[in-house]
Design a protein around this motif. Structure first.
Motif, short mmCIF file in Angstrom:
data_model
loop_
_atom_site.label_atom_id
_atom_site.label_comp_id
_atom_site.label_asym_id
_atom_site.label_seq_id
_atom_site.Cartn_x
_atom_site.Cartn_y
_atom_site.Cartn_z
N TYR A 1 0.77 -1.43 0.18
CA TYR A 1 -0.09 -0.22 0.33
C TYR A 1 0.68 1.27 -0.02
CZ TYR A 1 -3.98 -3.12 0.96
OH TYR A 1 -4.40 -4.48 0.86
N THR A 2 0.17 2.50 -0.13
CA THR A 2 1.15 3.65 -0.74
C THR A 2 0.24 4.97 0.51
OG1 THR A 2 1.19 3.41 -3.05
CG2 THR A 2 1.93 5.56 -2.22
N GLN A 3 1.77 5.07 1.33
CA GLN A 3 1.33 6.08 1.78
C GLN A 3 1.95 7.33 1.96
OE1 GLN A 3 2.61 4.59 5.78
NE2 GLN A 3 1.24 4.00 6.20
N LYS A 4 0.90 8.21 1.25
CA LYS A 4 1.63 10.35 1.14
C LYS A 4 1.72 10.90 2.20
CE LYS A 4 0.79 9.16 -3.89
NZ LYS A 4 0.41 9.71 -5.20
N SER A 5 2.07 11.94 1.95
CA SER A 5 2.19 13.07 2.73
C SER A 5 2.68 14.17 2.11
CB SER A 5 3.17 13.03 4.03
OG SER A 5 4.39 12.49 4.12
N GLU A 6 2.19 15.51 1.91
CA GLU A 6 1.91 16.78 1.40
C GLU A 6 3.29 17.67 2.37
OE1 GLU A 6 1.18 17.53 -1.22
OE2 GLU A 6 -0.55 16.13 -2.14
N GLU A 7 4.51 17.61 1.37
CA GLU A 7 5.92 18.30 1.35
C GLU A 7 6.17 19.46 1.14
OE1 GLU A 7 7.27 17.20 4.03
OE2 GLU A 7 6.46 15.58 4.26
N TYR A 8 5.01 20.68 0.32
CA TYR A 8 5.51 22.04 -0.11
C TYR A 8 5.07 22.61 0.89
CZ TYR A 8 0.15 22.74 0.71
OH TYR A 8 -1.31 22.39 1.63
N LEU A 9 4.58 22.91 2.23
CA LEU A 9 4.20 23.54 3.19
C LEU A 9 6.25 24.30 3.25
CD1 LEU A 9 2.99 25.68 3.92
CD2 LEU A 9 2.06 24.67 6.41
N PRO A 10 6.40 23.21 3.90
CA PRO A 10 8.02 23.12 3.96
C PRO A 10 9.01 24.39 3.32
CG PRO A 10 7.99 21.30 4.99
CD PRO A 10 6.35 21.66 3.72
N TRP A 11 8.83 24.12 1.96
CA TRP A 11 9.68 24.49 0.57
C TRP A 11 9.09 25.86 0.61
CZ3 TRP A 11 13.41 22.18 -2.12
CH2 TRP A 11 13.18 20.62 -1.73
N ALA A 12 7.17 26.68 0.56
CA ALA A 12 6.92 27.58 0.91
C ALA A 12 7.08 28.47 2.06
CB ALA A 12 5.79 27.18 0.79
N ILE A 13 7.99 27.33 3.05
CA ILE A 13 8.21 28.65 3.96
C ILE A 13 9.18 29.68 3.80
CG2 ILE A 13 8.62 28.64 6.86
CD1 ILE A 13 6.49 26.96 6.93
N TRP A 14 10.12 28.07 3.40
CA TRP A 14 11.47 28.93 2.87
C TRP A 14 11.93 29.86 1.81
CZ3 TRP A 14 15.70 29.11 6.02
CH2 TRP A 14 15.97 27.72 7.07
N ALA A 15 10.78 29.72 1.04
CA ALA A 15 10.72 30.70 0.16
C ALA A 15 10.19 32.33 0.77
CB ALA A 15 9.66 30.51 -1.01
N PHE A 16 9.23 31.91 1.39
CA PHE A 16 8.99 33.33 1.98
C PHE A 16 9.78 33.98 2.37
CE2 PHE A 16 6.80 34.83 5.65
CZ PHE A 16 6.31 36.07 5.52
N ILE A 17 10.95 32.81 3.98
CA ILE A 17 11.49 33.80 4.59
C ILE A 17 12.91 34.60 3.64
CG2 ILE A 17 13.47 32.97 6.05
CD1 ILE A 17 11.64 30.74 7.34
N LEU A 18 13.15 33.75 2.68
CA LEU A 18 14.46 34.05 2.07
C LEU A 18 14.04 35.67 1.37
CD1 LEU A 18 15.32 31.07 -0.37
CD2 LEU A 18 15.84 32.08 1.33
N LEU A 19 12.28 35.36 0.77
CA LEU A 19 11.74 37.34 -0.14
C LEU A 19 12.16 37.93 1.32
CD1 LEU A 19 8.78 35.21 -1.84
CD2 LEU A 19 10.56 37.17 -3.25
N LEU A 20 11.59 37.58 2.36
CA LEU A 20 11.37 38.35 3.56
C LEU A 20 12.98 38.93 3.99
CD1 LEU A 20 9.83 40.41 5.71
CD2 LEU A 20 10.70 37.75 6.89
N CYS A 21 13.89 38.04 3.88
CA CYS A 21 15.40 38.58 3.71
C CYS A 21 15.81 39.48 3.05
CB CYS A 21 16.43 37.27 3.56
SG CYS A 21 16.04 36.13 5.57
#
Length: 329
Positions: free
Chosen positions: A296-316
């Protein structure tokens, strides 16, 4: 394992290449310059920290855009889902754990030898559904049919002659319990391996009746009689401690042969550890039929950490441009 729900968005990363090229070209052609005969005089002049972080805002912006593109592609941690047909059969091992199984004609005794060989047999058949039933004066299921070989071996290792309070050897009960566990199996090949060192002397079900029941459900029964011929050393508790006494070996071979004959199985006699091991190797050559195995397949979305780090870089980047690298009018 990292996968992307929408990997086509990753092609947008190529758009960063012309963006970087444009920045390099612009910096080269729009920066003010002054011609001098020599710049040696400025070689010893210390550079401001702003010189080293001059291009940092652009780097942060490119990094943020790259992270946003990756987030847009929806990265996921996932396991594979595979439906496949593999070779295997369904087997129930019915093991006698009566007090006579601690006789030491097999080493260190019959029960421990049977456990060791049984565990090796289970480990060598990764694609089979295997269950374990134990019996003495009564019978119970140790493990139902499963492909979890680690769990089966772990449970086999816990077997001891005190697990069933009722004394005696109820071969019919043990076989009937094993039949009940495997009768509803969808496998084309269903097998019971019945191991005992004695004769049926208790229980409500006759071994031959249980064998007829097994035949009704298309179950083959392989029977194994464990014990040397003649006399065997048996530990006996005395007021002075445990001592070894020679006891007669009483295996009802006629009944075990009849059970295997009724069910189109085979009867084996194990008189020592080596022959017991060879018997299980012989049974290991049983025919195999296809069974369906699902992963069986188990999936977990991982886009949020990438989006948070993008926001942090833009803020910097914004903070750098508004503070340290701010251009005064």
């Amino acid at each position: 394992m990292m996968e992307f729900e929408s990997p086509e968005y990753l092609y947008l990363l190529w758009a960063l290449v012309p963006m970087i090229a444009w920045y390099v070209w612009k910096r080269k052609h729009t920066t003010a310059s002054m011609q001098m005969s020599s710049t040696a005089v400025f070689a010893s002049v210390p550079k401001s920290y702003k010189y080293y972080i001059l291009h940092l805002p652009f780097v942060l912006r490119v990094g943020a855009l790259a992270l946003l593109i990756i987030a847009l592609a929806r990265p996921q941690l996932t396991s594979n889902k595979v439906n496949k047909n593999v070779e295997g059969i369904d087997i129930v091992m019915a093991m006698d754990i009566s007090k006579s199984m601690i006789a030491q004609d097999l080493k260190p005794d019959r029960l421990e030898a049977a456990k060791a060989v049984g565990a090796d047999f289970v480990s060598a058949r990764p694609n089979d559904n295997i269950g374990v039933v134990v019996f003495s004066g009564a019978s119970f299921t140790l493990t139902p049919l499963t492909t979890d070989k680690v769990a089966i071996v772990s449970m086999i290792n816990t077997i001891n002659s005190d697990m069933v309070e009722v004394n005696g050897t109820a071969i019919g009960m043990g076989l009937a319990n094993a039949v009940n566990r495997i009768k509803d199996s969808q496998a084309k090949s269903k097998v019971i391996i019945l191991l005992t060192d004695g004769s049926n002397n208790t229980g409500e079900i006759d071994p031959i009746t249980a064998a007829e029941l097994a035949k009704t459900f298309g179950i083959r029964v392989y029977t194994i009689g464990v014990g040397t011929k003649g006399m065997a050393p048996y530990p006996v508790q005395t007021p002075f401690g445990i001592r070894m006494e020679m006891m007669p070996v009483d295996i009802d071979e006629a009944t075990l042969e009849k059970i295997s004959e009724i069910t189109d199985g085979a009867y084996f006699r194990a008189t020592d550890n080596k022959t017991l091991s060879e018997i299980y190797k012989e049974i290991d050559k049983l025919e195999k039929t296809k069974i369906l195995v699902e992963e069986y397949t188990q999936k977990s979305e991982e886009y949020l950490p990438w989006a948070i780090w993008a926001f942090i870089l833009l803020l910097c980047e914004v903070l750098l441009r508004m503070t340290i690298l701010r251009h005064n009018p």
